[in-house]
Design an enzyme around this catalytic site. Structure first.
Site, short mmCIF file in Angstrom:
data_model
loop_
_atom_site.label_atom_id
_atom_site.label_comp_id
_atom_site.label_asym_id
_atom_site.label_seq_id
_atom_site.Cartn_x
_atom_site.Cartn_y
_atom_site.Cartn_z
N SER A 175 0.87 -1.18 0.00
CA SER A 175 0.00 0.00 0.00
C SER A 175 0.90 1.23 0.00
CB SER A 175 -0.86 0.01 1.27
OG SER A 175 -1.32 1.32 1.56
N TYR A 229 -1.94 -1.03 10.09
CA TYR A 229 -1.88 -1.10 8.62
C TYR A 229 -0.53 -0.62 8.09
CZ TYR A 229 -3.74 -1.25 3.87
OH TYR A 229 -3.96 -1.56 2.55
N1 LIG Z 1 -8.95 -1.39 -1.02
C1 LIG Z 1 -7.96 -0.51 -0.95
O1 LIG Z 1 -8.20 0.71 -0.93
C2 LIG Z 1 -6.54 -0.97 -0.89
C3 LIG Z 1 -5.52 -0.02 -1.07
C4 LIG Z 1 -4.20 -0.44 -1.00
C5 LIG Z 1 -3.89 -1.76 -0.76
N2 LIG Z 1 -4.90 -2.66 -0.59
C6 LIG Z 1 -4.53 -4.07 -0.31
O2 LIG Z 1 -5.07 -4.91 -1.30
C7 LIG Z 1 -5.41 -6.17 -0.73
C8 LIG Z 1 -6.89 -6.48 -1.00
O3 LIG Z 1 -7.67 -5.43 -0.46
P1 LIG Z 1 -9.26 -5.38 -0.59
O4 LIG Z 1 -9.66 -3.98 -0.35
O5 LIG Z 1 -9.67 -6.05 -1.85
O6 LIG Z 1 -9.72 -6.25 0.67
P2 LIG Z 1 -11.13 -6.94 0.96
O7 LIG Z 1 -11.34 -6.85 2.44
O8 LIG Z 1 -12.19 -6.46 0.05
O9 LIG Z 1 -10.83 -8.47 0.59
C9 LIG Z 1 -9.90 -9.22 1.31
C10 LIG Z 1 -10.26 -10.69 1.27
O10 LIG Z 1 -9.31 -11.40 2.09
C11 LIG Z 1 -10.00 -12.48 2.68
N3 LIG Z 1 -9.27 -13.00 3.85
C12 LIG Z 1 -9.22 -12.49 5.11
N4 LIG Z 1 -8.47 -13.27 5.90
C13 LIG Z 1 -8.02 -14.30 5.12
C14 LIG Z 1 -7.22 -15.44 5.37
N5 LIG Z 1 -6.70 -15.71 6.58
N6 LIG Z 1 -6.96 -16.29 4.34
C15 LIG Z 1 -7.49 -16.06 3.11
N7 LIG Z 1 -8.27 -15.01 2.82
C16 LIG Z 1 -8.54 -14.13 3.81
C17 LIG Z 1 -11.39 -11.90 3.04
O11 LIG Z 1 -12.33 -12.95 3.21
C18 LIG Z 1 -11.67 -11.00 1.85
O12 LIG Z 1 -12.45 -11.66 0.86
C19 LIG Z 1 -5.07 -6.07 0.76
O13 LIG Z 1 -3.78 -6.57 0.98
C20 LIG Z 1 -5.10 -4.58 1.01
O14 LIG Z 1 -4.31 -4.19 2.10
C21 LIG Z 1 -6.22 -2.30 -0.65
#
Ligand SMILES: NC(=O)c1ccc[n+]([C@@H]2O[C@H](COP(=O)([O-])OP(=O)(O)OC[C@H]3O[C@@H](n4cnc5c(N)ncnc54)[C@H](O)[C@@H]3O)[C@@H](O)[C@H]2O)c1
Length: 256
Positions: free
Chosen positions: A145, A168
């Site tokens: 991130s 985070y």
């Molecule tokens: N959404 C954003 O704005 C954003 C920005 C920068 C980085 N990210 C990163 O991108 C990645 C995805 O983010 P997102 O927003 O799509 O998240 P999200 O919460 O929509 O989806 C994450 C998924 O991970 C699954 N999960 C949780 N624990 C788990 C485990 N132990 N084993 C397997 N699966 C598991 C959840 O069930 C969920 O479906 C993350 O690493 C997040 O930090 C997101």
């Protein structure tokens, strides 16, 4: 068809970015393996992908914090598709207390959230790394991130219930450095490891937050999941075959 027949395992595939990644991998000719700790809530999506991309899509439960779960999925995929080309570490484990203000974060919750997220990315990288080494190569992409390198911008959360959790920043900084560690460790094993660090992704956030966030950006501000998926496809593909150990920031200038 830049990913023709590349077998790509995405963790956290049921989430916001995960579903967009799966779709883009399929559109690009790859075989997309959607894994998540919970897949029951996306039955409709799974049915549609199975219908639209027969023989190129597979969905299964996998917990990134459980070695047995990871290895049984590796075995199933290997048997079904004959190989694995890439792991996308995209899961977002968090416990029910994640996201509080610093003063309210307990030592236990801080440690728990770091251990499932950083520890989970470690465990999948280790287990897929062992598999890739045995099968003469592979590719690992970690989701970082902008907040893995940027100091918090607390002012954009003003007048909202949102904050940037201390866990985070700590988690994502660790994942960026772990990317470099694994890239160096596996450098001679034809395994490359990179990190993708997006800025904020649109997800019905409060207006005050979106406009404060966007004021730091160039053209678009908060991005759509697809804006990140395109760079992911490049990193999975052979177009990036000589790139390893790098962190790619996609944020429309937010971190500048
Ligand atoms: N959404 C954003 O704005 C954003 C920005 C920068 C980085 N990210 C990163 O991108 C990645 C995805 O983010 P997102 O927003 O799509 O998240 P999200 O919460 O929509 O989806 C994450 C998924 O991970 C699954 N999960 C949780 N624990 C788990 C485990 N132990 N084993 C397997 N699966 C598991 C959840 O069930 C969920 O479906 C993350 O690493 C997040 O930090 C997101």
């Amino acid at each position: 068809m830049i990913l023709e027949n590349k077998v790509v395992v995405v963790t956290g595939g049921a989430g916001l970015l995960g579903k967009a990644f799966i779709k883009e991998i399929l559109i690009s000719g790859g075989v997309a393996i959607l894994t998540d700790i919970k897949i029951s809530s996306i039955k409709g999506f799974i049915n549609k992908m199975n219908r639209d991309y027969p023989n190129h899509f597979y969905a299964t439960k996998m917990d990134i914090t459980k070695k047995l779960s990871i290895n049984s999925v590796i075995k199933i995929i290997f048997k079904k598709f004959g190989g694995i080309d890439c792991l996308v570490n995209n899961a977002y484990p968090k416990n029910k207390n994640f996201g509080k203000q610093v003063e309210d974060v307990s030592y236990r919750d801080f440690s728990d959230n770091l251990s499932t997220h950083v520890g989970g990315y470690f465990l999948t990288s280790q287990q897929f790394g062992i598999f890739f080494k045995k099968h003469k190569g592979g590719n690992i992409i970690n989701m970082g991130s902008v907040y893995g390198t940027l100091p918090p911008r607390f002012q954009i959360y003003k007048n909202t219930a949102m904050t940037l959790p201390v866990e985070y920043s700590s988690i994502k900084a660790s994942i960026i450095q772990m990317t470099k560690y694994f890239a160096q460790y596996f450098k001679k094993d034809k395994i490359r490891v990179n990190c993708l660090s997006p800025g904020g992704i649109k997800d019905n956030q409060p207006k005050a937050f979106v406009s404060a966030y966007n004021s730091f950006c160039s053209k678009k501000g908060m991005l759509d999941p697809n804006d990140v998926a395109n760079t992911l496809i490049f990193l999975i593909s052979d177009s990036s075959k000589f790139i390893t150990g790098q962190n790619f920031i996609i944020d429309d200038g937010f971190s500048l």
